[in-house]
Design an enzyme around this catalytic site. Structure first.
Site, PDB file in Angstrom:
ATOM      1  N   GLY A   8      61.016  69.334  78.695  1.00 35.36           N
ATOM      2  CA  GLY A   8      61.575  70.044  79.846  1.00 35.36           C
ATOM      3  C   GLY A   8      62.854  70.773  79.443  1.00 35.36           C
ATOM      4  CB  SER A  10      61.915  75.676  79.804  1.00 38.12           C
ATOM      5  OG  SER A  10      61.386  74.845  80.822  1.00 38.12           O
ATOM      6  NE  ARG A  11      61.802  75.342  85.644  1.00 39.38           N
ATOM      7  CZ  ARG A  11      61.789  74.438  86.631  1.00 39.38           C
ATOM      8  NH1 ARG A  11      62.792  74.381  87.500  1.00 39.38           N
ATOM      9  NH2 ARG A  11      60.773  73.609  86.778  1.00 39.38           N
ATOM     10  CG  ASP A  59      51.404  67.322  82.152  1.00 41.42           C
ATOM     11  OD1 ASP A  59      52.428  66.606  82.237  1.00 41.42           O
ATOM     12  OD2 ASP A  59      50.518  67.355  83.032  1.00 41.42           O
ATOM     13  CB  VAL A  60      56.031  64.890  79.337  1.00 39.35           C
ATOM     14  CG1 VAL A  60      56.856  65.835  78.481  1.00 39.35           C
ATOM     15  CG2 VAL A  60      56.430  64.946  80.802  1.00 39.35           C
ATOM     16  CG  ASN A  88      65.674  67.037  80.483  1.00 32.48           C
ATOM     17  OD1 ASN A  88      66.615  66.713  81.202  1.00 32.48           O
ATOM     18  ND2 ASN A  88      64.953  68.141  80.724  1.00 32.48           N
ATOM     19  CE1 TYR A 153      63.647  61.698  89.294  1.00 34.30           C
ATOM     20  CE2 TYR A 153      65.514  60.494  90.214  1.00 34.30           C
ATOM     21  CZ  TYR A 153      65.018  61.476  89.385  1.00 34.30           C
ATOM     22  OH  TYR A 153      65.881  62.260  88.651  1.00 34.30           O
ATOM     23  CB  ALA A 156      59.878  56.657  87.131  1.00 31.76           C
ATOM     24  CB  ILE A 186      72.998  67.742  87.789  1.00 29.85           C
ATOM     25  CG1 ILE A 186      73.484  66.378  87.255  1.00 29.85           C
ATOM     26  CG2 ILE A 186      73.339  68.882  86.834  1.00 29.85           C
ATOM     27  CD1 ILE A 186      74.973  66.224  87.038  1.00 29.85           C
TER      28      ILE A 186
HETATM   29  P1  NAP Z   1      64.480  70.961  86.770  1.00 27.31           P
HETATM   30  O1  NAP Z   1      65.578  71.940  86.899  1.00 27.31           O
HETATM   31  O2  NAP Z   1      63.482  70.829  87.857  1.00 27.31           O
HETATM   32  O3  NAP Z   1      63.737  71.230  85.375  1.00 27.31           O
HETATM   33  C1  NAP Z   1      62.665  70.409  85.026  1.00 27.31           C
HETATM   34  C2  NAP Z   1      62.221  70.724  83.611  1.00 27.31           C
HETATM   35  O4  NAP Z   1      61.201  69.774  83.272  1.00 27.31           O
HETATM   36  C3  NAP Z   1      61.604  72.093  83.458  1.00 27.31           C
HETATM   37  O5  NAP Z   1      61.878  72.549  82.161  1.00 27.31           O
HETATM   38  C4  NAP Z   1      60.107  71.814  83.628  1.00 27.31           C
HETATM   39  O6  NAP Z   1      59.276  72.764  82.965  1.00 27.31           O
HETATM   40  C5  NAP Z   1      60.011  70.469  82.925  1.00 27.31           C
HETATM   41  N1  NAP Z   1      58.866  69.684  83.358  1.00 27.31           N
HETATM   42  C6  NAP Z   1      58.566  69.218  84.604  1.00 27.31           C
HETATM   43  N2  NAP Z   1      57.429  68.521  84.580  1.00 27.31           N
HETATM   44  C7  NAP Z   1      56.983  68.545  83.298  1.00 27.31           C
HETATM   45  C8  NAP Z   1      55.853  68.036  82.633  1.00 27.31           C
HETATM   46  N3  NAP Z   1      54.914  67.327  83.285  1.00 27.31           N
HETATM   47  N4  NAP Z   1      55.706  68.276  81.308  1.00 27.31           N
HETATM   48  C9  NAP Z   1      56.637  68.985  80.625  1.00 27.31           C
HETATM   49  N5  NAP Z   1      57.726  69.505  81.193  1.00 27.31           N
HETATM   50  C10 NAP Z   1      57.889  69.286  82.519  1.00 27.31           C
HETATM   51  O7  NAP Z   1      65.061  69.481  86.579  1.00 27.31           O
HETATM   52  P2  NAP Z   1      66.530  68.980  86.162  1.00 27.31           P
HETATM   53  O8  NAP Z   1      67.325  68.807  87.396  1.00 27.31           O
HETATM   54  O9  NAP Z   1      67.055  69.791  85.057  1.00 27.31           O
HETATM   55  O10 NAP Z   1      66.182  67.505  85.659  1.00 27.31           O
HETATM   56  C11 NAP Z   1      66.057  67.190  84.290  1.00 27.31           C
HETATM   57  C12 NAP Z   1      66.039  65.677  84.143  1.00 27.31           C
HETATM   58  O11 NAP Z   1      67.243  65.151  84.691  1.00 27.31           O
HETATM   59  C13 NAP Z   1      64.914  64.986  84.895  1.00 27.31           C
HETATM   60  O12 NAP Z   1      64.432  63.890  84.147  1.00 27.31           O
HETATM   61  C14 NAP Z   1      65.565  64.506  86.161  1.00 27.31           C
HETATM   62  O13 NAP Z   1      64.896  63.413  86.700  1.00 27.31           O
HETATM   63  C15 NAP Z   1      66.936  64.147  85.630  1.00 27.31           C
HETATM   64  N6  NAP Z   1      67.980  64.113  86.646  1.00 27.31           N
HETATM   65  C16 NAP Z   1      68.325  65.231  87.343  1.00 27.31           C
HETATM   66  C17 NAP Z   1      69.334  65.159  88.297  1.00 27.31           C
HETATM   67  C18 NAP Z   1      69.794  66.359  89.099  1.00 27.31           C
HETATM   68  O14 NAP Z   1      70.616  66.170  89.997  1.00 27.31           O
HETATM   69  N7  NAP Z   1      69.332  67.550  88.824  1.00 27.31           N
HETATM   70  C19 NAP Z   1      69.959  63.944  88.541  1.00 27.31           C
HETATM   71  C20 NAP Z   1      69.574  62.832  87.815  1.00 27.31           C
HETATM   72  C21 NAP Z   1      68.592  62.933  86.855  1.00 27.31           C
HETATM   73  P3  NAP Z   1      58.488  73.921  83.826  1.00 27.31           P
HETATM   74  O15 NAP Z   1      59.534  74.879  84.297  1.00 27.31           O
HETATM   75  O16 NAP Z   1      57.539  74.541  82.837  1.00 27.31           O
HETATM   76  O17 NAP Z   1      57.803  73.205  84.942  1.00 27.31           O
END
Ligand code: NAP
Length: 242
Positions: A8, A10-11, A59-60, A88, A153, A156, A186
């Protein structure tokens, strides 16, 4: 060449980690699931830092896809190995337990927890052989504290925290470290449906964090300087959970 894989990557937080690792001199393999355009943007940003990388679609949560993509990469890169892995990729599908559908439970467990096994297992062997490796798992405040509406969540992420602590002890002697980073709220696509103006009242720092603030600790944990840190869970949450 030092290779890092960010699932993940990419974003959001993953993209910031990709860029940070590029700054640290890594060739970054940017995994994504479906949004190729964003993955290509992340790769451009990696290159802007003077490093290089590639995008890798899988797909992870799909064991066959993970093993297919990574074993192909390993075969093509004899003599090299991926020394830094950032687990991630993650999704959330919130619902109260009472209303939670089977697929909301299983999708979140598969993507956030089972992926840890699929991706980590295949890369660990070379880290052990080379006596250097850094595994960094992006977990969540939700996995420590439990958040209502997120039983899937929270379960997990708590599972990954347990796996982090167990695996850290399995591989420590071979200089492979396994740590977790637990972000609070975040600013990313994942939280764009949340009302920051309301939620920030409960955060001691009074704001959501930025992906770069998470990537900074990921970059440190990946570095040689973090050689004596393993099995740790590091909060990045503005003081929300202490
Ligand atoms: P995000 O902006 O939604 O980005 C998710 C990333 O994961 C994207 O690159 C997406 O790729 C990829 N992804 C999703 N499902 C996938 C799959 N099945 N296989 C491969 N890639 C996959 O999320 P984020 O906020 O950056 O979160 C990143 C991590 O931080 C996650 O584990 C999340 O649980 C954790 N986290 C986030 C927060 C927060 O507040 N944002 C807080 C605590 C923890 P595509 O674009 O191709 O779908």
């Amino acid at each position: 060449m030092k290779y890092a894989l960010v699932t993940g990557g990419s974003r959001g937080i993953g993209r910031a980690c990709s860029i940070r690792l590029a700054e640290n001199g890594y060739y970054v393999i940017i995994n994504y699931h479906s949004n190729q355009e964003e993955a290509e943007k992340a790769l451009l940003m990696v290159r802007e830092k003077g490093s290089d990388g590639e995008i890798m679609k899988f797909d992870v949560s799909d064991q066959k896809e993970v093993e297919g993509a990574l074993s192909t990469w390993i075969e093509k890169h004899e003599g090299s190995y991926i020394s830094v892995l950032v687990n991630n990729a993650g999704i959330r599908k919130d619902a109260l337990v009472m209303w939670m559908k089977d697929d909301e439970w299983h999708d979140v467990i598969n993507t956030n927890l089972n992926s840890f096994l699929y991706v980590t297992r295949i890369l660990t062997k070379d880290m052990l052989i080379n006596k250097f490796g850094r595994i960094i798992n992006v977990v969540s405040l939700s996995g420590l504290k439990g958040l209502p509406g997120q039983a899937n969540y929270s379960a997990a992420k708590a599972g990954v925290i347990g796996a982090t602590k167990a695996m850290a002890q399995e591989v420590a002697k071979k200089k492979v470290t396994v740590n977790a980073v637990a972000p609070g709220f975040i600013r990313t696509d994942m939280t764009k449906d949340m009302d920051e103006s309301q939620l920030k009242a409960m955060i001691p720092m009074g704001r959501f964090g930025n992906p770069e603030e998470v990537a900074a600790i990921v970059g440190f944990l990946a570095s040689d300087e973090a050689s004596y840190i393993t099995g740790a869970v590091i909060n990045v949450n503005g003081g929300l959970y202490t």
